[in-house]
Design a protein around this motif. Structure first.
Motif, PDB file in Angstrom:
ATOM      1  N   ALA A  33       0.830  -1.208   0.000  1.00  0.00           N
ATOM      2  CA  ALA A  33       0.000   0.000   0.000  1.00  0.00           C
ATOM      3  C   ALA A  33       0.862   1.256   0.000  1.00  0.00           C
ATOM      4  CB  ALA A  33      -0.943  -0.001   1.198  1.00  0.00           C
ATOM      5  N   LEU A  34       2.009   1.198   0.664  1.00  0.00           N
ATOM      6  CA  LEU A  34       2.909   2.357   0.691  1.00  0.00           C
ATOM      7  C   LEU A  34       3.419   2.682  -0.714  1.00  0.00           C
ATOM      8  CD1 LEU A  34       4.470   4.490   2.266  1.00  0.00           C
ATOM      9  CD2 LEU A  34       6.245   2.778   2.677  1.00  0.00           C
ATOM     10  N   ILE A  35       3.789   1.653  -1.467  1.00  0.00           N
ATOM     11  CA  ILE A  35       4.270   1.856  -2.841  1.00  0.00           C
ATOM     12  C   ILE A  35       3.141   2.427  -3.706  1.00  0.00           C
ATOM     13  CG2 ILE A  35       5.161   0.684  -4.902  1.00  0.00           C
ATOM     14  CD1 ILE A  35       7.164   0.747  -2.548  1.00  0.00           C
ATOM     15  N   VAL A  36       1.953   1.836  -3.602  1.00  0.00           N
ATOM     16  CA  VAL A  36       0.795   2.311  -4.374  1.00  0.00           C
ATOM     17  C   VAL A  36       0.457   3.746  -3.978  1.00  0.00           C
ATOM     18  CG1 VAL A  36      -1.669   1.944  -4.805  1.00  0.00           C
ATOM     19  CG2 VAL A  36      -0.115  -0.007  -4.729  1.00  0.00           C
ATOM     20  N   LYS A  37       0.523   4.039  -2.696  1.00  0.00           N
ATOM     21  CA  LYS A  37       0.240   5.394  -2.208  1.00  0.00           C
ATOM     22  C   LYS A  37       1.243   6.392  -2.793  1.00  0.00           C
ATOM     23  CE  LYS A  37       0.139   8.147   1.964  1.00  0.00           C
ATOM     24  NZ  LYS A  37       0.905   8.354   3.149  1.00  0.00           N
ATOM     25  N   LEU A  38       2.523   6.049  -2.778  1.00  0.00           N
ATOM     26  CA  LEU A  38       3.544   6.956  -3.325  1.00  0.00           C
ATOM     27  C   LEU A  38       3.339   7.187  -4.820  1.00  0.00           C
ATOM     28  CD1 LEU A  38       6.897   6.033  -1.553  1.00  0.00           C
ATOM     29  CD2 LEU A  38       5.849   8.284  -1.718  1.00  0.00           C
ATOM     30  N   ARG A  39       3.052   6.125  -5.563  1.00  0.00           N
ATOM     31  CA  ARG A  39       2.806   6.286  -7.002  1.00  0.00           C
ATOM     32  C   ARG A  39       1.597   7.194  -7.240  1.00  0.00           C
ATOM     33  NH1 ARG A  39       4.407   0.350  -8.203  1.00  0.00           N
ATOM     34  NH2 ARG A  39       6.559   0.703  -8.847  1.00  0.00           N
ATOM     35  N   SER A  40       0.581   7.033  -6.431  1.00  0.00           N
ATOM     36  CA  SER A  40      -0.612   7.877  -6.551  1.00  0.00           C
ATOM     37  C   SER A  40      -0.274   9.333  -6.243  1.00  0.00           C
ATOM     38  CB  SER A  40      -1.702   7.388  -5.594  1.00  0.00           C
ATOM     39  OG  SER A  40      -2.055   6.054  -5.873  1.00  0.00           O
ATOM     40  N   GLU A  41       0.494   9.564  -5.182  1.00  0.00           N
ATOM     41  CA  GLU A  41       0.876  10.930  -4.814  1.00  0.00           C
ATOM     42  C   GLU A  41       1.748  11.568  -5.888  1.00  0.00           C
ATOM     43  OE1 GLU A  41       2.609  10.364  -0.940  1.00  0.00           O
ATOM     44  OE2 GLU A  41       0.649  10.311   0.031  1.00  0.00           O
ATOM     45  N   ILE A  42       2.629  10.786  -6.489  1.00  0.00           N
ATOM     46  CA  ILE A  42       3.465  11.301  -7.584  1.00  0.00           C
ATOM     47  C   ILE A  42       2.572  11.713  -8.748  1.00  0.00           C
ATOM     48  CG2 ILE A  42       5.159  10.651  -9.348  1.00  0.00           C
ATOM     49  CD1 ILE A  42       6.451   8.841  -7.120  1.00  0.00           C
ATOM     50  N   THR A  43       1.600  10.882  -9.069  1.00  0.00           N
ATOM     51  CA  THR A  43       0.681  11.186 -10.168  1.00  0.00           C
ATOM     52  C   THR A  43      -0.078  12.487  -9.905  1.00  0.00           C
ATOM     53  OG1 THR A  43       0.433   8.825 -10.635  1.00  0.00           O
ATOM     54  CG2 THR A  43      -1.269  10.295 -11.503  1.00  0.00           C
ATOM     55  N   PHE A  44      -0.648  12.616  -8.717  1.00  0.00           N
ATOM     56  CA  PHE A  44      -1.373  13.851  -8.378  1.00  0.00           C
ATOM     57  C   PHE A  44      -0.437  15.061  -8.391  1.00  0.00           C
ATOM     58  CE2 PHE A  44      -4.501  11.032  -5.978  1.00  0.00           C
ATOM     59  CZ  PHE A  44      -5.468  11.120  -6.976  1.00  0.00           C
TER      60      PHE A  44
END
Length: 119
Positions: A33-44
């Motif tokens: 979830a941490l990796i997915v969260k970081l990728r999402s934050e990078i996208t935003f």
């Protein structure tokens, strides 16, 4: 079937759904979830033009992934090009596989912006 992630939703222009998906991710508390969260934050961060934040988050993701994350490297190149840090963009471009379509596109953009620095 693969689960739709925040990045896919953003690509489709479904920003509200992407934000809802991100909020669901925040409730999870594991390494994946941490990796997915970081990728999402990078996208935003990228779609909102916050390039300094994009660089910081991408560096975090690279550190977590042992330096091997093409998405983070592509985000770094985009941030470097947006902030006109062509030397750093060239450095990160060289770390992305040559056959990557995204690398070719970013390399082309870099060559247009700074032909002396990026060939």
């Amino acid at each position: 079937m693969r689960e739709i992630n925040v990045i896919d939703l953003v690509r489709k222009g479904k920003i509200t759904e992407a934000i809802e998906k991100y909020e669901d991710i925040l409730d999870k508390d594991d390494d994946d979830a941490l990796i997915v969260k970081l990728r999402s934050e990078i996208t935003f961060s990228m779609i909102s033009g916050h390039w300094e934040s994009t660089e910081l988050l991408s560096d975090k993701l690279l550190a977590l992934e042992g330096g091997e994350d093409d998405f983070a490297r592509l985000a770094l190149v985009a941030a470097n090009l947006a902030t006109r840090d062509y030397k750093e963009a060239k450095h990160h471009l060289n770390a992305i596989p040559e056959q990557s379509q995204e690398r070719l596109i970013l390399n082309w953009i870099g060559a247009l912006l700074s032909p002396d620095e990026i060939k």
